[in-house]
Design a protein around this motif. Structure first.
Motif, PDB file in Angstrom:
ATOM      1  N   ASP A   1     -10.135   2.521 -20.284  1.00 21.84           N
ATOM      2  CA  ASP A   1      -9.008   3.169 -19.470  1.00 21.84           C
ATOM      3  C   ASP A   1      -7.637   2.948 -20.205  1.00 21.84           C
ATOM      4  N   SER A   2      -7.761   2.162 -21.287  1.00 21.30           N
ATOM      5  CA  SER A   2      -6.303   1.850 -22.072  1.00 21.30           C
ATOM      6  C   SER A   2      -6.823   1.905 -23.516  1.00 21.30           C
ATOM      7  N   ASP A   3      -5.313   2.098 -24.356  1.00 16.20           N
ATOM      8  CA  ASP A   3      -5.415   1.930 -25.636  1.00 16.20           C
ATOM      9  C   ASP A   3      -5.816   0.540 -26.097  1.00 16.20           C
ATOM     10  N   GLU A   4      -5.386  -0.583 -25.427  1.00 15.30           N
ATOM     11  CA  GLU A   4      -5.666  -1.864 -25.697  1.00 15.30           C
ATOM     12  C   GLU A   4      -7.050  -2.250 -25.482  1.00 15.30           C
ATOM     13  N   ALA A   5      -7.806  -1.553 -24.622  1.00 13.55           N
ATOM     14  CA  ALA A   5      -9.207  -1.967 -24.266  1.00 13.55           C
ATOM     15  C   ALA A   5      -9.878  -1.283 -25.601  1.00 13.55           C
ATOM     16  N   TYR A   6      -9.635  -0.204 -25.822  1.00 19.57           N
ATOM     17  CA  TYR A   6     -10.121   0.762 -26.920  1.00 19.57           C
ATOM     18  C   TYR A   6     -10.039  -0.058 -28.245  1.00 19.57           C
ATOM     19  N   LEU A   7      -8.916  -0.830 -28.440  1.00 17.14           N
ATOM     20  CA  LEU A   7      -8.663  -1.551 -29.592  1.00 17.14           C
ATOM     21  C   LEU A   7      -9.707  -2.785 -29.466  1.00 17.14           C
ATOM     22  N   ASP A   8      -9.700  -3.464 -28.684  1.00 15.98           N
ATOM     23  CA  ASP A   8     -10.597  -4.370 -28.477  1.00 15.98           C
ATOM     24  C   ASP A   8     -11.989  -4.188 -28.472  1.00 15.98           C
ATOM     25  N   SER A   9     -12.433  -3.028 -28.037  1.00 19.41           N
ATOM     26  CA  SER A   9     -13.663  -2.656 -28.095  1.00 19.41           C
ATOM     27  C   SER A   9     -14.124  -2.288 -29.730  1.00 19.41           C
ATOM     28  N   LEU A  10     -13.291  -1.789 -30.534  1.00 21.60           N
ATOM     29  CA  LEU A  10     -13.437  -1.589 -31.845  1.00 21.60           C
ATOM     30  C   LEU A  10     -13.561  -3.027 -32.528  1.00 21.60           C
TER      31      LEU A  10
ATOM     32  N   ASP B   1     -11.444 -13.344 -34.055  1.00 22.15           N
ATOM     33  CA  ASP B   1     -10.376 -14.002 -34.441  1.00 22.15           C
ATOM     34  C   ASP B   1     -10.373 -13.675 -36.011  1.00 22.15           C
ATOM     35  N   LYS B   2     -11.348 -13.752 -36.962  1.00 22.24           N
ATOM     36  CA  LYS B   2     -11.252 -13.928 -38.004  1.00 22.24           C
ATOM     37  C   LYS B   2     -10.666 -12.555 -38.682  1.00 22.24           C
ATOM     38  N   GLN B   3     -11.243 -11.263 -37.910  1.00 25.80           N
ATOM     39  CA  GLN B   3     -11.106 -10.053 -38.394  1.00 25.80           C
ATOM     40  C   GLN B   3      -9.644  -9.244 -37.670  1.00 25.80           C
ATOM     41  N   ARG B   4      -9.048  -9.886 -36.684  1.00 21.33           N
ATOM     42  CA  ARG B   4      -8.138  -9.075 -35.946  1.00 21.33           C
ATOM     43  C   ARG B   4      -6.904  -8.736 -36.780  1.00 21.33           C
ATOM     44  N   ASP B   5      -6.606  -9.467 -37.645  1.00 13.91           N
ATOM     45  CA  ASP B   5      -5.222  -8.955 -38.389  1.00 13.91           C
ATOM     46  C   ASP B   5      -5.621  -7.873 -39.369  1.00 13.91           C
ATOM     47  N   PHE B   6      -7.111  -7.982 -39.622  1.00  9.47           N
ATOM     48  CA  PHE B   6      -7.381  -6.828 -40.760  1.00  9.47           C
ATOM     49  C   PHE B   6      -7.542  -5.643 -39.955  1.00  9.47           C
ATOM     50  N   VAL B   7      -8.416  -5.765 -38.700  1.00  5.00           N
ATOM     51  CA  VAL B   7      -8.903  -4.603 -38.056  1.00  5.00           C
ATOM     52  C   VAL B   7      -7.559  -3.848 -37.446  1.00  5.00           C
ATOM     53  N   LEU B   8      -6.760  -4.684 -36.818  1.00  3.99           N
ATOM     54  CA  LEU B   8      -5.849  -4.063 -36.136  1.00  3.99           C
ATOM     55  C   LEU B   8      -4.294  -3.963 -36.716  1.00  3.99           C
ATOM     56  N   LYS B   9      -4.449  -3.383 -38.022  1.00  2.00           N
ATOM     57  CA  LYS B   9      -3.081  -3.517 -38.656  1.00  2.00           C
ATOM     58  C   LYS B   9      -2.503  -2.088 -38.227  1.00  2.00           C
ATOM     59  N   GLY B  10      -0.932  -2.245 -38.360  1.00  2.00           N
ATOM     60  CA  GLY B  10      -0.175  -1.073 -37.945  1.00  2.00           C
ATOM     61  C   GLY B  10       0.876  -1.449 -36.934  1.00  2.00           C
TER      62      GLY B  10
ATOM     63  N   ALA C   1      -5.178   1.919 -33.909  1.00  2.00           N
ATOM     64  CA  ALA C   1      -6.500   2.660 -33.402  1.00  2.00           C
ATOM     65  C   ALA C   1      -6.882   3.537 -34.398  1.00  2.00           C
ATOM     66  N   ARG C   2      -5.967   3.860 -35.442  1.00  2.00           N
ATOM     67  CA  ARG C   2      -6.750   4.641 -36.709  1.00  2.00           C
ATOM     68  C   ARG C   2      -7.247   3.692 -37.630  1.00  2.00           C
ATOM     69  N   HIS C   3      -6.467   2.500 -37.778  1.00  2.00           N
ATOM     70  CA  HIS C   3      -7.207   1.533 -38.653  1.00  2.00           C
ATOM     71  C   HIS C   3      -8.318   0.957 -38.405  1.00  2.00           C
ATOM     72  N   ALA C   4      -8.412   0.649 -37.002  1.00  2.00           N
ATOM     73  CA  ALA C   4      -9.630  -0.299 -36.190  1.00  2.00           C
ATOM     74  C   ALA C   4     -10.697   0.994 -36.569  1.00  2.00           C
ATOM     75  N   GLU C   5     -10.371   2.361 -36.228  1.00  2.00           N
ATOM     76  CA  GLU C   5     -11.500   3.128 -36.323  1.00  2.00           C
ATOM     77  C   GLU C   5     -12.263   3.128 -37.817  1.00  2.00           C
ATOM     78  N   LEU C   6     -11.375   3.085 -38.740  1.00  2.00           N
ATOM     79  CA  LEU C   6     -11.759   3.020 -40.119  1.00  2.00           C
ATOM     80  C   LEU C   6     -12.560   1.749 -40.366  1.00  2.00           C
ATOM     81  N   ALA C   7     -12.124   0.595 -39.921  1.00  2.00           N
ATOM     82  CA  ALA C   7     -12.894  -0.634 -40.208  1.00  2.00           C
ATOM     83  C   ALA C   7     -14.046  -0.401 -39.429  1.00  2.00           C
ATOM     84  N   TYR C   8     -14.276   0.247 -38.157  1.00  2.00           N
ATOM     85  CA  TYR C   8     -15.518   0.375 -37.543  1.00  2.00           C
ATOM     86  C   TYR C   8     -16.332   1.305 -38.387  1.00  2.00           C
ATOM     87  N   MET C   9     -16.136   2.326 -38.816  1.00  2.00           N
ATOM     88  CA  MET C   9     -16.733   3.045 -39.366  1.00  2.00           C
ATOM     89  C   MET C   9     -17.262   2.401 -40.579  1.00  2.00           C
ATOM     90  N   THR C  10     -16.359   1.643 -41.391  1.00  2.00           N
ATOM     91  CA  THR C  10     -17.052   1.006 -42.569  1.00  2.00           C
ATOM     92  C   THR C  10     -17.911   0.155 -42.291  1.00  2.00           C
TER      93      THR C  10
END
Length: 194
Positions: A44-53, A108-117, A124-133
């Motif tokens: 129900d929020s962008d933050e929850a979506y980012l956390d899910s990714l 914790d290790k991936q947070r800075d890489f996945v949630l750039k921007g 969200a776009r960067h997290a989607e790319l990281a998820y896809m990869t």
């Protein structure tokens, strides 16, 4: 055996694996887009979506690392495990990588890489790319290993046993990463995910 031969052998297996219909560009894109839409719809929020990714990226990184460890042991011991023993390992691995502590460590290790921007949309776009990869790498490695451990493939896979386990695992993993990058760069709409 030369690295050239290992590279050629690895490319041949990856090429055979990616001839399956699920690896066609359109099917791959549709599958990933469907998953992302479902993930967005479950929160129900962008933050929850980012956390899910981020959680999914952590899962796939841990899962891929676990498969690489299994593969390493196999090559190191020059042992072809049965498909059944690999499936049992995968089942145990899935349980292990879902462990909240293990997942949190990798998040914790991936947070800075996945949630750039700067903005939530860019993150969200960067997290989607990281998820896809990470998903493509994990799925391709899984298909590679299922092919590798298939009893009918032991003879053609025998040359892999002639190299050091480290070199084989690194070579296969590099091919999986390269393939994932190529697929993502060719996906229509990828520019919307930069």
């Amino acid at each position: 055996m030369s690295m050239e031969l290992l590279t050629k052998q690895t490319a041949g297996v990856i090429n055979a694996v990616t001839k399956q219909p699920k690896w066609e560009k359109e099917a791959l894109l549709e599958g990933i887009q469907k998953i992302l839409v479902e993930k967005r719809g479950k929160v129900d929020s962008d933050e929850a979506y980012l956390d899910s990714l981020l959680q999914n990226v952590a899962f796939y990184v841990n899962h891929t690392n676990g498969m690489n460890n299994f593969f390493f042991q196999s090559i190191d011991k020059e042992t072809f495990y049965t498909p059944e023993s690999f499936k049992v390992y995968l089942s145990n691995l899935r349980t292990m990588v879902k462990d909240p502590e293990e997942l949190q460590k990798m998040m914790d290790k991936q947070r800075d890489f996945v949630l750039k921007g700067e903005t939530i949309e860019h993150q969200a776009r960067h997290a989607e790319l990281a998820y896809m990869t990470t998903k493509i790498v994990n799925d391709l490695l899984l298909d590679f290993l299922m092919t590798f451990y298939h009893p009918n493939n032991r003879e053609p896979m025998q040359p892999f046993m002639e190299y050091s386990a480290k070199v084989v695992v690194e070579t296969v993993f590099k091919f999986c990463n390269t393939y994932a990058s190529l697929q993502i760069n060719q996906l229509p709409g990828k520019e919307n995910l930069n």
